[in-house]
Design an enzyme around this catalytic site. Structure first.
Site, short mmCIF file in Angstrom:
data_model
loop_
_atom_site.label_atom_id
_atom_site.label_comp_id
_atom_site.label_asym_id
_atom_site.label_seq_id
_atom_site.Cartn_x
_atom_site.Cartn_y
_atom_site.Cartn_z
N ASN A 1 -59.60 -35.90 49.96
CA ASN A 1 -59.35 -35.48 51.34
C ASN A 1 -57.92 -35.91 51.72
O ASN A 1 -57.66 -37.09 51.93
CB ASN A 1 -60.39 -36.17 52.23
CG ASN A 1 -60.14 -35.97 53.71
OD1 ASN A 1 -59.32 -35.14 54.11
ND2 ASN A 1 -60.85 -36.74 54.53
N HIS B 1 -66.63 -35.56 59.11
CA HIS B 1 -65.90 -36.76 58.70
C HIS B 1 -65.85 -37.71 59.91
O HIS B 1 -65.75 -37.25 61.05
CB HIS B 1 -64.49 -36.39 58.24
CG HIS B 1 -63.77 -37.56 57.64
ND1 HIS B 1 -63.18 -38.51 58.42
CD2 HIS B 1 -63.62 -37.95 56.36
CE1 HIS B 1 -62.67 -39.44 57.62
NE2 HIS B 1 -62.92 -39.13 56.37
N GLU C 1 -63.61 -39.35 61.21
CA GLU C 1 -62.46 -39.16 62.11
C GLU C 1 -62.70 -37.98 63.06
O GLU C 1 -62.26 -37.99 64.20
CB GLU C 1 -61.17 -38.97 61.28
CG GLU C 1 -60.75 -40.29 60.62
CD GLU C 1 -60.09 -40.16 59.27
OE1 GLU C 1 -59.59 -39.08 58.92
OE2 GLU C 1 -60.07 -41.18 58.54
P1 PGA Z 1 -59.86 -43.69 52.13
O1 PGA Z 1 -60.52 -42.48 52.95
O2 PGA Z 1 -60.15 -43.43 50.66
O3 PGA Z 1 -58.39 -43.65 52.46
O4 PGA Z 1 -60.52 -44.94 52.60
C1 PGA Z 1 -61.73 -41.91 52.59
C2 PGA Z 1 -62.08 -40.78 53.52
O5 PGA Z 1 -61.83 -40.90 54.72
O6 PGA Z 1 -62.60 -39.73 53.10
#
Ligand code: PGA
Length: 249
Positions: free
Chosen positions: A9, A94, A96
């Site tokens: 991602n 996700h 976020e």
């Molecule tokens: P990260 O993010 O590997 O930078 O912790 C994972 C994600 O949000 O899919």
């Protein structure tokens, strides 16, 4: 048998030239061909990246799609559009998106439906924040996210989904869930699938771990019986690191 999957991602990173450089690097490197590799760039690059990967086994996804079919929804991307550029995967929910864009389980269920109608594989994300884990509410929370966002699907539809467990406290923080914590939650998710859809279906659905997964810890995480791969953020922005993770099974 369920697939091993490593999905990158890219989030809101990379200019056009940087994105092209990254995908070129990924396509040129060799990796364990029993692993389905997926890149999830910013959607503005998806057409070009889909074309650049069409001769390879690398799959392409987008990070978000609309819950609506089409029409006056300025700024949104529909599942039909994504299908029309031959993109095969999309993230749903996700953390976020849940946190900064107020996506609820109900909206995520609608997004999932739109994707499945267009034969796109949803990579459905779930995960708890630190307070929920500290108050030992994490199992209930994951169960609720899955019940409301995903488990309205029938047996045929759920088989076309991938689940990603991403503890929010581990995303982008450098703090990874321990191998035991990851396995414990993945086993719990598989049990929920089993209760709802039966053992055969539960055993056919890939459950990915996400949250500070990198070349140094991927092997230990992927060695767990119920961890079928990873959803990688930061470490997917570097071709060598991303491929090293794909070679960690
Ligand atoms: P990260 O993010 O590997 O930078 O912790 C994972 C994600 O949000 O899919």
């Amino acid at each position: 048998m369920r697939k091993k999957i490593v999905a990158g991602n890219w989030k809101m990173n990379k200019t056009h030239s940087e994105a092209i450089e990254l995908i070129t690097g990924i396509v040129e490197m060799s990796y364990d061909d029993s692993v389905q590799l997926i890149v999830i760039p910013p959607a503005v690059y998806a057409v070009e990246i889909e074309e650049m990967t069409s001769e390879s086994s690398v799959g392409v996804g987008v990070q978000n799609t609309s819950q609506y079919e089409s029409g006056a929804f300025t700024g949104e991307l529909s599942a039909t559009m994504i299908k029309s550029i031959r993109v095969k995967y999309a993230l749903v929910g996700h953390s976020e998106r849940r946190e900064y864009f107020n996506e609820t389980n109900e909206v995520l269920a609608e997004k999932t439906n739109q994707l499945l109608k267009n034969s796109i594989t949803p990579i459905f994300c779930c995960g708890e924040v630190l307070e929920e884990r500290e108050s030992e509410n994490h199992f209930n929370l994951i169960e609720l996210q899955l019940n409301e966002g995903l488990f309205h699907l029938d047996s045929v539809q759920i088989l076309n989904c991938v689940i990603a467990y991403e503890p929010v406290w581990a995303i982008g923080t450098g703090v990874t869930a321990s191998s035991d914590q990851a396995q414990e939650m993945h086993q719990f998710i598989r049990k929920l699938l089993m209760n709802k859809y039966g053992e055969n279906i539960a055993n056919d659905i890939s459950i990915l771990y996400g949250g500070s997964c990198k070349p140094g810890n991927a092997k230990e995480l992927f060695a767990n019986a119920d961890v079928d791969g990873g959803l990688i953020g930061g470490a997917s922005l570097n071709a060598a690191d991303f491929i090293a993770i794909a070679n960690s099974f």
